[in-house]
Design a protein around this motif. Structure first.
Motif, PDB file in Angstrom:
ATOM      1  N   MET A   1       0.808  -1.194   0.000  1.00 59.34           N
ATOM      2  CA  MET A   1       0.000   0.000   0.000  1.00 59.34           C
ATOM      3  C   MET A   1       0.851   1.258   0.000  1.00 59.34           C
ATOM      4  SD  MET A   1      -3.066  -1.139   2.614  1.00 59.34           S
ATOM      5  CE  MET A   1      -3.419   0.493   3.080  1.00 59.34           C
ATOM      6  N   LEU A   2       2.105   1.165   0.280  1.00 57.59           N
ATOM      7  CA  LEU A   2       2.953   2.346   0.368  1.00 57.59           C
ATOM      8  C   LEU A   2       3.520   2.682  -1.003  1.00 57.59           C
ATOM      9  CD1 LEU A   2       4.255   4.463   2.159  1.00 57.59           C
ATOM     10  CD2 LEU A   2       6.108   2.843   2.572  1.00 57.59           C
ATOM     11  N   SER A   3       3.256   3.877  -1.446  1.00 55.67           N
ATOM     12  CA  SER A   3       3.792   4.305  -2.734  1.00 55.67           C
ATOM     13  C   SER A   3       5.121   5.015  -2.534  1.00 55.67           C
ATOM     14  CB  SER A   3       2.800   5.234  -3.440  1.00 55.67           C
ATOM     15  OG  SER A   3       2.592   6.389  -2.671  1.00 55.67           O
ATOM     16  N   THR A   4       5.927   5.018  -3.587  1.00 57.35           N
ATOM     17  CA  THR A   4       7.222   5.680  -3.565  1.00 57.35           C
ATOM     18  C   THR A   4       7.279   6.662  -4.726  1.00 57.35           C
ATOM     19  OG1 THR A   4       8.241   3.670  -2.693  1.00 57.35           O
ATOM     20  CG2 THR A   4       9.701   5.305  -3.642  1.00 57.35           C
ATOM     21  N   PRO A   5       7.573   7.936  -4.470  1.00 54.76           N
ATOM     22  CA  PRO A   5       7.642   8.897  -5.574  1.00 54.76           C
ATOM     23  C   PRO A   5       8.826   8.607  -6.489  1.00 54.76           C
ATOM     24  CG  PRO A   5       8.235   9.958  -3.488  1.00 54.76           C
ATOM     25  CD  PRO A   5       7.835   8.554  -3.179  1.00 54.76           C
ATOM     26  N   VAL A   6       8.586   8.698  -7.779  1.00 53.38           N
ATOM     27  CA  VAL A   6       9.633   8.532  -8.788  1.00 53.38           C
ATOM     28  C   VAL A   6       9.438   9.608  -9.853  1.00 53.38           C
ATOM     29  CG1 VAL A   6       9.920   6.049  -8.450  1.00 53.38           C
ATOM     30  CG2 VAL A   6       8.266   6.870 -10.101  1.00 53.38           C
ATOM     31  N   PRO A   7      10.530  10.064 -10.502  1.00 54.66           N
ATOM     32  CA  PRO A   7      10.380  11.104 -11.520  1.00 54.66           C
ATOM     33  C   PRO A   7       9.637  10.601 -12.755  1.00 54.66           C
ATOM     34  CG  PRO A   7      12.673  10.425 -11.353  1.00 54.66           C
ATOM     35  CD  PRO A   7      11.913   9.722 -10.250  1.00 54.66           C
ATOM     36  N   GLU A   8       9.904   9.363 -13.154  1.00 53.92           N
ATOM     37  CA  GLU A   8       9.252   8.752 -14.325  1.00 53.92           C
ATOM     38  C   GLU A   8       8.965   7.292 -14.000  1.00 53.92           C
ATOM     39  OE1 GLU A   8       8.309   9.932 -17.381  1.00 53.92           O
ATOM     40  OE2 GLU A   8       8.798  11.927 -16.636  1.00 53.92           O
ATOM     41  N   PRO A   9       7.766   6.818 -14.305  1.00 53.25           N
ATOM     42  CA  PRO A   9       7.498   5.397 -14.045  1.00 53.25           C
ATOM     43  C   PRO A   9       8.298   4.503 -14.991  1.00 53.25           C
ATOM     44  CG  PRO A   9       5.647   6.425 -15.170  1.00 53.25           C
ATOM     45  CD  PRO A   9       6.628   7.517 -14.847  1.00 53.25           C
ATOM     46  N   LYS A  20      -0.788   8.384  -7.736  1.00 53.15           N
ATOM     47  CA  LYS A  20      -1.288   8.427  -6.363  1.00 53.15           C
ATOM     48  C   LYS A  20      -1.636   9.881  -6.066  1.00 53.15           C
ATOM     49  CE  LYS A  20      -1.643   7.607  -1.828  1.00 53.15           C
ATOM     50  NZ  LYS A  20      -2.258   8.792  -1.333  1.00 53.15           N
ATOM     51  N   TRP A  21      -2.915  10.193  -6.114  1.00 54.33           N
ATOM     52  CA  TRP A  21      -3.383  11.543  -5.811  1.00 54.33           C
ATOM     53  C   TRP A  21      -3.466  11.716  -4.309  1.00 54.33           C
ATOM     54  CZ3 TRP A  21      -2.727  13.768 -10.159  1.00 54.33           C
ATOM     55  CH2 TRP A  21      -3.032  13.137 -11.350  1.00 54.33           C
ATOM     56  N   ASP A  22      -3.563  12.964  -3.860  1.00 56.60           N
ATOM     57  CA  ASP A  22      -3.737  13.202  -2.432  1.00 56.60           C
ATOM     58  C   ASP A  22      -5.026  12.525  -1.982  1.00 56.60           C
ATOM     59  OD1 ASP A  22      -1.465  14.657  -2.233  1.00 56.60           O
ATOM     60  OD2 ASP A  22      -2.432  16.601  -2.431  1.00 56.60           O
ATOM     61  N   GLY A  23      -4.990  11.949  -0.834  1.00 57.31           N
ATOM     62  CA  GLY A  23      -6.157  11.250  -0.305  1.00 57.31           C
ATOM     63  C   GLY A  23      -5.721  10.282   0.772  1.00 57.31           C
ATOM     64  N   PHE A  24      -6.567   9.339   1.065  1.00 54.41           N
ATOM     65  CA  PHE A  24      -6.292   8.343   2.083  1.00 54.41           C
ATOM     66  C   PHE A  24      -6.227   6.976   1.438  1.00 54.41           C
ATOM     67  CE2 PHE A  24      -8.452  11.794   4.232  1.00 54.41           C
ATOM     68  CZ  PHE A  24      -7.656  11.989   5.342  1.00 54.41           C
ATOM     69  N   ARG A  25      -5.206   6.216   1.754  1.00 54.09           N
ATOM     70  CA  ARG A  25      -5.076   4.849   1.265  1.00 54.09           C
ATOM     71  C   ARG A  25      -5.530   3.934   2.381  1.00 54.09           C
ATOM     72  NH1 ARG A  25      -2.068   3.035  -3.609  1.00 54.09           N
ATOM     73  NH2 ARG A  25      -2.909   0.935  -3.746  1.00 54.09           N
ATOM     74  N   ALA A  26      -6.376   2.973   2.056  1.00 54.35           N
ATOM     75  CA  ALA A  26      -6.908   2.091   3.084  1.00 54.35           C
ATOM     76  C   ALA A  26      -7.152   0.706   2.519  1.00 54.35           C
ATOM     77  CB  ALA A  26      -8.212   2.654   3.643  1.00 54.35           C
ATOM     78  N   ALA A  27      -7.202  -0.269   3.408  1.00 57.60           N
ATOM     79  CA  ALA A  27      -7.599  -1.625   3.074  1.00 57.60           C
ATOM     80  C   ALA A  27      -8.931  -1.880   3.761  1.00 57.60           C
ATOM     81  CB  ALA A  27      -6.558  -2.623   3.562  1.00 57.60           C
ATOM     82  N   VAL A  28      -9.844  -2.504   3.022  1.00 57.39           N
ATOM     83  CA  VAL A  28     -11.147  -2.845   3.592  1.00 57.39           C
ATOM     84  C   VAL A  28     -11.317  -4.359   3.504  1.00 57.39           C
ATOM     85  CG1 VAL A  28     -12.425  -2.508   1.428  1.00 57.39           C
ATOM     86  CG2 VAL A  28     -13.631  -2.336   3.598  1.00 57.39           C
ATOM     87  N   SER A  29     -11.847  -4.936   4.561  1.00 50.30           N
ATOM     88  CA  SER A  29     -12.175  -6.356   4.537  1.00 50.30           C
ATOM     89  C   SER A  29     -13.594  -6.523   5.049  1.00 50.30           C
ATOM     90  CB  SER A  29     -11.185  -7.174   5.377  1.00 50.30           C
ATOM     91  OG  SER A  29     -11.224  -6.768   6.724  1.00 50.30           O
ATOM     92  N   SER A  39      -5.930   1.834   7.899  1.00 48.98           N
ATOM     93  CA  SER A  39      -4.785   2.428   7.204  1.00 48.98           C
ATOM     94  C   SER A  39      -3.674   1.388   7.136  1.00 48.98           C
ATOM     95  CB  SER A  39      -4.285   3.658   7.970  1.00 48.98           C
ATOM     96  OG  SER A  39      -3.636   3.254   9.162  1.00 48.98           O
ATOM     97  N   ARG A  40      -2.613   1.685   6.399  1.00 47.79           N
ATOM     98  CA  ARG A  40      -1.499   0.743   6.298  1.00 47.79           C
ATOM     99  C   ARG A  40      -0.802   0.540   7.643  1.00 47.79           C
ATOM    100  NH1 ARG A  40       3.638   2.984   5.842  1.00 47.79           N
ATOM    101  NH2 ARG A  40       3.628   5.227   5.609  1.00 47.79           N
ATOM    102  N   ARG A  41      -0.987   1.462   8.563  1.00 48.58           N
ATOM    103  CA  ARG A  41      -0.408   1.326   9.908  1.00 48.58           C
ATOM    104  C   ARG A  41      -1.364   0.661  10.885  1.00 48.58           C
ATOM    105  NH1 ARG A  41       2.594   7.090   9.887  1.00 48.58           N
ATOM    106  NH2 ARG A  41       4.454   6.374   8.796  1.00 48.58           N
TER     107      ARG A  41
END
Length: 69
Positions: A1-9, A20-29, A39-41
């Protein structure tokens, strides 16, 4: 779930990516009518997003999804 910024994919042929736009990343079960939104934490996010929890109740049992809100 953790993204890493890169200059070019740097994607291999046949692979796809999405920004990955600003917002909240979550897992739902969802299982047995119980929905967990975390959250990822591991922070419980259900109280902050009751509409997501309400919609996730409709998912089949033993469903897990990852996404951005």
């Amino acid at each position: 779930m953790l993204s890493t910024p890169v200059p070019e994919p740097d994607l291999r042929p046949g692979w796809a990516g999405e920004p990955k736009w600003d917002g909240f990343r979550a897992a739902v079960s969802a299982d047995g009518g119980r929905v967990l939104l975390r959250s990822r934490r591991g922070t419980e996010m259900g109280p902050a997003f009751p509409e997501v929890v309400a919609g996730a109740v409709q998912l089949p049992d033993a469903t897990a999804r990852d996404g951005v809100m």
